[in-house]
Design an enzyme around this catalytic site. Structure first.
Site, short mmCIF file in Angstrom:
data_model
loop_
_atom_site.label_atom_id
_atom_site.label_comp_id
_atom_site.label_asym_id
_atom_site.label_seq_id
_atom_site.Cartn_x
_atom_site.Cartn_y
_atom_site.Cartn_z
N GLY A 29 34.06 84.78 45.24
CA GLY A 29 35.06 84.16 44.40
C GLY A 29 36.30 83.75 45.47
N ALA A 30 37.53 83.10 44.88
CA ALA A 30 38.37 82.71 45.67
C ALA A 30 38.02 81.78 46.76
CB ALA A 30 39.38 83.83 46.20
N HIS A 35 32.97 78.40 51.76
CA HIS A 35 31.87 78.61 50.72
C HIS A 35 31.53 77.08 50.45
CE1 HIS A 35 34.70 82.06 49.64
NE2 HIS A 35 33.64 82.81 49.77
N GLN A 59 30.85 97.21 47.73
CA GLN A 59 30.88 96.97 49.32
C GLN A 59 32.38 97.16 49.71
OE1 GLN A 59 29.64 92.82 48.70
NE2 GLN A 59 31.36 92.55 50.20
N GLN A 152 26.53 90.95 58.61
CA GLN A 152 25.93 90.82 57.21
C GLN A 152 24.71 90.20 56.99
OE1 GLN A 152 28.54 90.59 53.46
NE2 GLN A 152 27.85 88.34 53.55
N ILE A 175 33.35 77.88 59.06
CA ILE A 175 34.56 77.05 58.66
C ILE A 175 35.89 77.43 59.20
CG2 ILE A 175 35.33 75.22 57.35
CD1 ILE A 175 32.53 74.73 58.06
N SER A 184 38.96 82.49 55.07
CA SER A 184 38.62 83.69 54.40
C SER A 184 39.52 83.83 53.24
CB SER A 184 38.97 84.89 55.44
OG SER A 184 39.13 86.19 54.37
N SER A 185 38.52 84.39 52.22
CA SER A 185 39.67 84.56 50.86
C SER A 185 40.77 85.46 51.15
CB SER A 185 38.64 85.17 49.80
OG SER A 185 37.49 84.52 49.51
P1 AMP Z 1 32.62 85.83 50.34
O1 AMP Z 1 32.99 85.47 49.07
O2 AMP Z 1 33.64 86.33 51.49
O3 AMP Z 1 31.77 87.42 50.21
O4 AMP Z 1 31.65 84.92 51.39
C1 AMP Z 1 30.38 84.48 50.46
C2 AMP Z 1 29.70 83.71 51.65
O5 AMP Z 1 30.50 82.70 52.09
C3 AMP Z 1 29.11 84.62 52.85
O6 AMP Z 1 27.91 84.22 53.11
C4 AMP Z 1 30.23 84.34 53.70
O7 AMP Z 1 29.55 84.46 54.97
C5 AMP Z 1 30.63 82.69 53.65
N1 AMP Z 1 31.63 82.23 54.10
C6 AMP Z 1 33.20 83.20 53.94
N2 AMP Z 1 33.67 82.61 54.76
C7 AMP Z 1 33.23 81.40 55.41
C8 AMP Z 1 33.63 80.60 56.57
N3 AMP Z 1 34.95 80.41 56.82
N4 AMP Z 1 32.64 79.67 57.05
C9 AMP Z 1 31.46 79.91 56.57
N5 AMP Z 1 31.06 80.82 55.63
C10 AMP Z 1 31.77 81.50 55.20
#
Ligand code: AMP
Length: 283
Positions: A29-30, A35, A59, A152, A175, A184-185
């Site tokens: 989320g966030a 995403h 985690q 990951q 991105i 990043s969230s």
């Molecule tokens: P998270 O919500 O941070 O657990 O991320 C969910 C998914 O989105 C994971 O596969 C992350 O690697 C991907 N993700 C998060 N930030 C980015 C980003 N800046 N660019 C591409 N994928 C992302």
């Protein structure tokens, strides 16, 4: 777009979507454009997209980080609908871990002992538990993950192999914000000073890449550039140049060698940020 809150509702709503047409995007989320890029890729591949939003306590090796993790469920639902998702799974912890769920111990090998594995004990076990659970419930043909979390991705590839899961894993590029900061969230939690410090992360990765290409040794680059970041006010946990295949550190540039990447984790204030950059691509 439909929303499932429990595994039973999810199973019910998935009945009409054949496995091979299910493109799964797990998130915490966030949501941001990183995403959204995974969802776009899943749609481009011809899938009906199923996203999950679940902040996975298992985690987090730091309970304060878990408590403070940003939560924006209403905006997330809007964004997912706009992005073209068919179905969202947004479970409560007690529902996700009910029924036949048992904690397992996964053999993640070296991945658990280096970089993210080393500095966040238990983190990848927690990731594996929940991703395994989500994949078992959604049974997708394909699942989409971001290279932002490169290590990951390696853990999940290993999970898919060792548990013989029949899902195709697709990885998508990072991105970034205009100044290069990886989206990043956790960026939502940076104050202005920390946000300014964070912008040096990408600059540093680019500098490391050009130094590596011009023949400086990995050890010198990583030590000196980590020190430069510390002078900017960041606290560096690791800065390493590794083979993408096994995450073993490489010493120096050699012509013709491919598949090397630089990895970094650093704190801006109390916020831990990670990033990585391929040493071959021009991104
Ligand atoms: P998270 O919500 O941070 O657990 O991320 C969910 C998914 O989105 C994971 O596969 C992350 O690697 C991907 N993700 C998060 N930030 C980015 C980003 N800046 N660019 C591409 N994928 C992302």
């Amino acid at each position: 777009m439909e929303v499932a809150r429990t595994p039973e509702e999810l199973t019910d709503l998935l009945r009409n979507i054949p496995h091979e047409e299910r493109g799964f995007v797990p998130t915490m989320g966030a949501l941001h454009k990183g995403h959204a890029s995974l969802i776009s890729r899943a749609l481009m591949d011809g899938n009906r997209v199923i996203a999950s939003v679940f902040v996975n306590r298992l985690q987090f090796n730091n309970s304060e980080d878990f408590r403070n993790y940003p939560k924006t469920p209403e905006e997330d639902l809007k964004m997912l609908a706009q992005a073209g998702c068919t179905l969202v799974f947004m479970p409560e912890e007690r529902d996700l871990f009910s029924g036949d769920f048992r904690l397992k111990n996964y053999d993640l090998g070296f991945l658990e002992h280096t970089m993210e594995g080393k500095f966040r004990p238990g983190h990848f076990q927690g990731v594996a538990q929940v991703v395994h659970r989500l994949l078992t419930l959604t049974l997708p043909g394909s699942a989409y993950f971001g290279e932002k979390d490169f290590q990951q991705c390696m853990v999940i590839r290993r999970l898919i192999e060792t548990e013989s899961l029949s899902v195709k894993m697709v990885t998508c590029p990072i991105i970034r914000e205009q100044d290069g900061l990886a989206m990043s969230s956790r960026n939502l939690r940076l104050n202005q000073e920390e946000r300014d410090q964070a912008s040096f992360i990408y600059q540093t990765l680019q500098k490391c890449r050009s130094r590596f290409r011009s023949g400086d040794s990995s050890a010198a680059i990583c030590e000196e550039e980590a020190r430069n970041l510390e002078q900017r006010g960041l606290r560096v946990e690791y800065l390493e140049i590794c083979n993408e295949r096994d995450l073993v550190q490489v010493d120096a540039f050699s012509f013709g060698a491919t598949g090397r990447r630089i990895f970094l984790a650093a704190y801006a204030g109390k916020i831990r940020l990670i990033d990585n950059l391929s040493l071959e691509d021009e991104d």
